[in-house]
Design a protein around this motif. Structure first.
Motif, mmCIF file in Angstrom:
data_model
loop_
_atom_site.group_PDB
_atom_site.id
_atom_site.type_symbol
_atom_site.label_atom_id
_atom_site.label_comp_id
_atom_site.label_asym_id
_atom_site.label_seq_id
_atom_site.Cartn_x
_atom_site.Cartn_y
_atom_site.Cartn_z
ATOM 1 N N GLN A 17 114.795 -12.945 -48.723
ATOM 2 C CA GLN A 17 114.755 -12.394 -47.372
ATOM 3 C C GLN A 17 113.405 -12.659 -46.710
ATOM 4 O O GLN A 17 113.340 -12.971 -45.511
ATOM 5 C CB GLN A 17 115.043 -10.899 -47.417
ATOM 6 N N SER A 18 112.342 -12.546 -47.480
ATOM 7 C CA SER A 18 111.006 -12.790 -46.942
ATOM 8 C C SER A 18 110.835 -14.246 -46.540
ATOM 9 O O SER A 18 110.275 -14.554 -45.476
ATOM 10 C CB SER A 18 109.951 -12.389 -47.977
ATOM 11 N N TYR A 19 111.313 -15.141 -47.397
ATOM 12 C CA TYR A 19 111.216 -16.574 -47.102
ATOM 13 C C TYR A 19 112.022 -16.922 -45.853
ATOM 14 O O TYR A 19 111.552 -17.686 -44.994
ATOM 15 C CB TYR A 19 111.700 -17.385 -48.300
ATOM 16 N N GLU A 20 113.226 -16.355 -45.733
ATOM 17 C CA GLU A 20 114.052 -16.598 -44.548
ATOM 18 C C GLU A 20 113.399 -16.016 -43.300
ATOM 19 O O GLU A 20 113.474 -16.604 -42.211
ATOM 20 C CB GLU A 20 115.449 -16.000 -44.748
ATOM 21 N N PHE A 21 112.754 -14.879 -43.447
ATOM 22 C CA PHE A 21 112.030 -14.272 -42.331
ATOM 23 C C PHE A 21 110.925 -15.211 -41.834
ATOM 24 O O PHE A 21 110.760 -15.412 -40.627
ATOM 25 C CB PHE A 21 111.427 -12.937 -42.779
ATOM 26 N N LEU A 22 110.184 -15.805 -42.765
ATOM 27 C CA LEU A 22 109.126 -16.732 -42.386
ATOM 28 C C LEU A 22 109.684 -17.970 -41.690
ATOM 29 O O LEU A 22 109.095 -18.471 -40.728
ATOM 30 C CB LEU A 22 108.314 -17.128 -43.618
ATOM 31 N N LYS A 23 110.804 -18.467 -42.181
ATOM 32 C CA LYS A 23 111.446 -19.619 -41.538
ATOM 33 C C LYS A 23 111.809 -19.288 -40.092
ATOM 34 O O LYS A 23 111.622 -20.113 -39.187
ATOM 35 C CB LYS A 23 112.697 -20.035 -42.322
ATOM 36 N N ASP A 24 112.321 -18.091 -39.893
ATOM 37 C CA ASP A 24 112.687 -17.667 -38.536
ATOM 38 C C ASP A 24 111.454 -17.542 -37.648
ATOM 39 O O ASP A 24 111.472 -17.965 -36.483
ATOM 40 C CB ASP A 24 113.429 -16.327 -38.597
ATOM 41 N N CYS A 25 110.377 -16.978 -38.198
ATOM 42 C CA CYS A 25 109.130 -16.845 -37.429
ATOM 43 C C CYS A 25 108.580 -18.210 -37.039
ATOM 44 O O CYS A 25 108.101 -18.411 -35.921
ATOM 45 C CB CYS A 25 108.088 -16.078 -38.238
ATOM 46 N N LEU A 26 108.648 -19.157 -37.979
ATOM 47 C CA LEU A 26 108.164 -20.498 -37.690
ATOM 48 C C LEU A 26 108.976 -21.144 -36.583
ATOM 49 O O LEU A 26 108.431 -21.770 -35.670
ATOM 50 C CB LEU A 26 108.211 -21.357 -38.961
ATOM 51 N N ALA A 27 110.299 -20.960 -36.628
ATOM 52 C CA ALA A 27 111.158 -21.515 -35.591
ATOM 53 C C ALA A 27 110.873 -20.875 -34.232
ATOM 54 O O ALA A 27 110.797 -21.567 -33.204
ATOM 55 C CB ALA A 27 112.637 -21.310 -35.972
ATOM 56 N N ARG A 28 110.676 -19.572 -34.219
ATOM 57 C CA ARG A 28 110.404 -18.874 -32.961
ATOM 58 C C ARG A 28 109.028 -19.219 -32.407
ATOM 59 O O ARG A 28 108.809 -19.130 -31.193
ATOM 60 C CB ARG A 28 110.529 -17.353 -33.158
ATOM 61 N N SER A 29 108.118 -19.627 -33.262
ATOM 62 C CA SER A 29 106.777 -19.991 -32.808
ATOM 63 C C SER A 29 106.786 -21.270 -31.976
ATOM 64 O O SER A 29 105.821 -21.585 -31.292
ATOM 65 C CB SER A 29 105.818 -20.134 -33.983
ATOM 66 N N LEU A 30 107.876 -22.016 -32.066
ATOM 67 C CA LEU A 30 107.995 -23.280 -31.334
ATOM 68 C C LEU A 30 108.480 -23.081 -29.900
ATOM 69 O O LEU A 30 108.439 -24.015 -29.095
ATOM 70 C CB LEU A 30 108.957 -24.222 -32.067
ATOM 71 N N THR A 31 108.976 -21.876 -29.594
ATOM 72 C CA THR A 31 109.528 -21.632 -28.251
ATOM 73 C C THR A 31 108.467 -21.090 -27.321
ATOM 74 O O THR A 31 107.417 -20.615 -27.738
ATOM 75 C CB THR A 31 110.680 -20.624 -28.361
#
Length: 271
Positions: free
Chosen positions: A257-271
């Protein structure tokens, strides 16, 4: 940027080599190998790691970005003025580099000398320190490995000013940034990023509570979306590794869950 996981997150839960397949199963394609003791600084152990890396690659393409040794076993003595202590520490250092080379790692995460007497003010002899660091950088390069000094609150590099001075004296020195260590040093992380700009090659990701207690990413207060944006602002596009303490999570599902959370944060950082 590329997300991965450090085997240090499994330290005390399982042996180093036993963490590689679980990390691959979590979806990570890159890791840092935390070598925990002298028997792991050997060619024989690197062969064990290679066997486990082969298994990890059967799950998804997988590689070792960096190695990291247990600091106090030898790294402080790399600055010793005692020739015997220094020579012995160099032997161990090169043994770790041989493991790094054998498993394809391209970076070495370094803690260095420690500040055991926290009540006194340390006056750093930068001429001596930089001379030793430049030698370590050269040795690491001979093994195809980039030498990266990490900020750690209980070592010489506990404040950005230390690296700000050292980088001027060590033109080929890289660095590793660690979120939890910056928090424990009581310094805003942006001050570290400012002095690391152009030298940063590895990032360690962790979270913390309002009280400063370490947490796995997603369960604390740290703003990872903004953090990833700030990394991009200084030109960083390298590896970011989930590195947490074993006490901060219960099971593999927590890590997933933590790893998936980081992936989501990284994706959102691009917007």
């Amino acid at each position: 940027m590329e997300l991965g996981i450090s085997t240090a997150s499994y330290f005390t839960r399982c042996y180093t080599e036993e963490a590689l397949v679980p990390i691959a199963k979590l979806g990570a394609s890159v890791c840092e190998v935390f070598l925990a003791t002298h028997c792991e600084y050997t060619k024989e152990f690197s062969d064990v790691l290679l066997a486990e890396l082969k298994k990890a690659n059967e799950i998804n393409p997988f590689r070792v970005h960096s190695v990291h040794a247990l600091t106090n076993q030898f790294e402080p003595e790399l600055f010793s003025r005692n020739d015997r202590a220094y020579s012995d520490a160099l032997i161990t250092f090169e043994n770790v580099l041989k493991v790094a080379q054998n498993v394809g790692a391209t970076h070495y995460t370094f803690h260095g000398a420690t500040m055991l007497k926290r009540a006194i003010k340390y006056n750093f002899d930068f001429e001596h320190i930089s001379s030793r660091v430049n030698r370590l950088v050269e040795i690491a390069k001979s093994y195809g490995v980039n030498f990266c000094y990490e900020n750690v609150h209980w070592t010489y590099f506990s404040h950005p000013s230390y690296f700000a001075t050292l980088r001027e004296l060590c033109p080929n020195l890289g660095c590793t940034f660690d979120i939890k260590q910056a928090r424990q040093s009581g310094v805003d992380y942006t001050e570290y990023l400012d002095v690391m700009k152009g030298r940063l090659q590895t990032v360690h990701l962790c979270d913390y509570s309002e009280e400063g207690k370490t947490e796995i990413p997603g369960r604390g207060k740290f703003d990872f979306v903004t953090f990833f944006k700030r990394l991009r602002d200084i030109g960083y596009d390298g590896v970011c590794l989930l590195e947490v303490y074993a006490k901060d999570y219960k099971n593999e599902e927590d890590l997933k869950q933590s790893y998936e959370f980081l992936k989501d944060c990284l994706a959102r950082s691009l917007t």
